[in-house]
Design an enzyme around this catalytic site. Structure first.
Site, PDB file in Angstrom:
ATOM      1  N   PRO A 164      52.938  31.261  39.921  1.00 30.79           N
ATOM      2  CA  PRO A 164      53.045  30.522  41.191  1.00 30.79           C
ATOM      3  C   PRO A 164      51.728  30.512  41.969  1.00 30.79           C
ATOM      4  CG  PRO A 164      54.286  32.592  41.292  1.00 30.79           C
ATOM      5  CD  PRO A 164      53.792  32.467  39.892  1.00 30.79           C
ATOM      6  N   ASN A 165      50.879  31.536  41.776  1.00 34.83           N
ATOM      7  CA  ASN A 165      49.598  31.565  42.493  1.00 34.83           C
ATOM      8  C   ASN A 165      48.673  30.445  42.050  1.00 34.83           C
ATOM      9  OD1 ASN A 165      50.224  33.858  44.030  1.00 34.83           O
ATOM     10  ND2 ASN A 165      49.822  35.125  42.227  1.00 34.83           N
ATOM     11  N   PHE A 218      40.608  40.333  37.891  1.00 29.33           N
ATOM     12  CA  PHE A 218      41.447  40.701  36.742  1.00 29.33           C
ATOM     13  C   PHE A 218      40.646  40.459  35.462  1.00 29.33           C
ATOM     14  CE2 PHE A 218      42.537  36.551  34.870  1.00 29.33           C
ATOM     15  CZ  PHE A 218      42.007  35.719  35.832  1.00 29.33           C
ATOM     16  N   ASP A 271      43.454  26.359  29.940  1.00 26.99           N
ATOM     17  CA  ASP A 271      43.228  27.543  29.124  1.00 26.99           C
ATOM     18  C   ASP A 271      41.802  28.014  29.375  1.00 26.99           C
ATOM     19  OD1 ASP A 271      44.176  29.525  27.457  1.00 26.99           O
ATOM     20  OD2 ASP A 271      43.449  28.567  25.643  1.00 26.99           O
TER      21      ASP A 271
HETATM   22  P1  IMP Z   1      44.233  32.126  31.013  1.00 26.08           P
HETATM   23  O1  IMP Z   1      44.035  31.002  30.058  1.00 26.08           O
HETATM   24  O2  IMP Z   1      43.924  31.763  32.426  1.00 26.08           O
HETATM   25  O3  IMP Z   1      45.581  32.776  30.855  1.00 26.08           O
HETATM   26  O4  IMP Z   1      43.158  33.259  30.630  1.00 26.08           O
HETATM   27  C1  IMP Z   1      43.170  33.912  29.358  1.00 26.08           C
HETATM   28  C2  IMP Z   1      42.499  35.261  29.452  1.00 26.08           C
HETATM   29  O5  IMP Z   1      41.095  35.098  29.767  1.00 26.08           O
HETATM   30  C3  IMP Z   1      43.032  36.173  30.551  1.00 26.08           C
HETATM   31  O6  IMP Z   1      44.119  36.942  30.090  1.00 26.08           O
HETATM   32  C4  IMP Z   1      41.831  37.053  30.866  1.00 26.08           C
HETATM   33  O7  IMP Z   1      41.732  38.105  29.929  1.00 26.08           O
HETATM   34  C5  IMP Z   1      40.666  36.106  30.646  1.00 26.08           C
HETATM   35  N1  IMP Z   1      40.273  35.467  31.923  1.00 26.08           N
HETATM   36  C6  IMP Z   1      40.581  34.213  32.336  1.00 26.08           C
HETATM   37  N2  IMP Z   1      40.056  33.940  33.536  1.00 26.08           N
HETATM   38  C7  IMP Z   1      39.384  35.063  33.890  1.00 26.08           C
HETATM   39  C8  IMP Z   1      38.615  35.403  35.055  1.00 26.08           C
HETATM   40  O8  IMP Z   1      38.440  34.637  36.008  1.00 26.08           O
HETATM   41  N3  IMP Z   1      38.079  36.633  35.051  1.00 26.08           N
HETATM   42  C9  IMP Z   1      38.249  37.539  34.041  1.00 26.08           C
HETATM   43  N4  IMP Z   1      38.956  37.265  32.955  1.00 26.08           N
HETATM   44  C10 IMP Z   1      39.522  36.038  32.874  1.00 26.08           C
END
Ligand code: IMP
Length: 193
Positions: free
Chosen positions: A10-11, A148, A68
């Protein structure tokens, strides 16, 4: 116009809705009563973003977008890339993932890395793609408590602080996701008018 954002977070929905006018309403998978995460089984960020957007368009026939993101480390042939979330295993531990990157980079001079976000958008069957990149480097020891994922080991170019040492508004201005989202928002605001 209503747009489904293919996420359960939701964020992420709120972040985008806040930057749009009332004419564009962003809904999540929960708003479609779809309780699960969507499959991400492709081997590129683009592949996964399109897999999720195509799924929504095909199953619900709704305008939608999906994102992604991955961390691409130059000396590791752009690993962890599309496997960023589960680099050190299925439990998706941020600590274990960072430790794996740090171990693999031990003794290497080239610590260049970048975060890359891909957003796939489908409106009335037309497809559009947006990309955001943030260049930087992997530092030797984790620093910072914010954010994170890989934030404590990633220092964006031109800064002496990691993403984990910035507050969210500062990070969003320069981050991969911030840049990709801005391109999406600019496109939608123009599309609307
Ligand atoms: P998602 O596609 O946004 O789910 O990102 C996939 C993975 O990339 C996440 O679980 C994090 O491990 C890493 N990740 C994505 N965005 C960031 C960020 O802004 N900072 C640090 N790690 C990130």
């Amino acid at each position: 116009m209503e747009l489904i954002f293919a996420t359960q977070n939701p964020n992420k929905v709120k972040e985008i809705q806040n930057q749009l006018t009332e004419n564009i309403k962003v809904l999540s998978l929960a708003d479609l009563d779809y309780p699960e995460d969507l499959e991400e089984t492709q081997n590129t960020l683009e592949g996964n973003a399109w897999q999720k957007a195509d799924f929504i368009y095909e199953h619900f026939n709704r305008n939608c977008f999906a994102d992604d993101t991955g961390l691409e480390v130059e000396a590791l042939n752009n690993e962890p890339g599309v496997y960023s979330a589960r680099y050190a295993g299925a439990e998706k531990s941020f600590e274990a993932n960072m430790n794996k990157v740090l171990d693999k980079l031990k003794g290497k001079d080239n610590r260049n890395a970048r975060f890359r976000t891909v957003i796939a958008l489908i409106i009335d069957g037309e497809k559009y793609e947006f990309e955001g990149i943030c260049e930087g480097e992997i530092i030797e020891n984790k620093r910072g408590e914010e954010g994170f994922g890989y934030d404590p080991i990633f220092q964006p170019k031109g800064y002496d602080r990691t993403f984990a040492e910035m507050d969210l508004s500062e990070k969003n201005k320069i981050s991969h996701r911030g840049i990709a989202v801005k391109k999406l928002i600019d496109f939608l605001l123009k599309y609307e008018s």
